[in-house]
Motif scaffolding. Structure first.
Motif: not given
Length: 156
Positions: A58-61, A7-14, A74-78
């Motif tokens: 950040x709704x695209x997460x 989770x920390x790694x993903x937070x750092x990516x953000x 970032x989030x994709x619609x598909x």
């Protein structure tokens, strides 16, 4: 259960993706700076409230991506494919990749015409180089799909 280290790694990516430091990120999502600091250091685990605040700002997460690394950022619609759901980071390109001509390869640099005739010299010879060779960012990509970036020009 959420793996805190992942989770920390993903937070750092953000943080890297949005180009913000931890303090600015904490201010933007409305949490105490110390809370984010404790989370990034591994001292505390993320709360549901913390995750919901991130998703609100950040709704695209993608919720599933930030929680367990499945999906995309970032989030994709598909709906994510099976391959995407097993990767940690699969961003969509921000802009289409320019097409190269037959004479040009992917690794060639664009050199201004007035600089093409002059040779590029070696640094050890203490001669001028025509390119701005200041390092802006170094990114290390790991086999597990994660990465870390370092900005040598920023002081810690």
């Amino acid at each position: 259960m959420v793996n805190t280290d992942d989770f920390i790694k993903r937070l750092e990516i953000i943080l890297d993706y949005y180009g913000v430091n931890a303090s600015a990120f904490a201010d933007k999502i409305g949490v105490q700076r110390s809370s984010l600091s404790h989370l990034l250091s591994g001292r505390n685990k993320p709360s549901l409230d913390f995750i919901l605040k991130i998703l609100d700002v950040y709704p695209e997460i993608d919720l599933y991506w930030i929680l367990n690394g499945k999906g995309s950022f970032p989030k994709t619609n598909s709906k994510p494919t099976e391959l995407e759901s097993t990767t940690h980071f699969s961003p969509t390109p921000a802009a289409p990749t320019p097409k190269t001509t037959a004479d040009e390869d992917l690794f060639s640099e664009s050199i201004p015409e007035d600089k093409k005739s002059a040779p590029i010299t070696n640094r050890e010879e203490n001669q001028d180089i025509y390119f701005d060779d200041t390092i802006e960012k170094i990114v290390f990509f790991y086999k597990d799909g994660t990465f870390k970036s370092f900005n040598p020009n920023t002081k810690k």
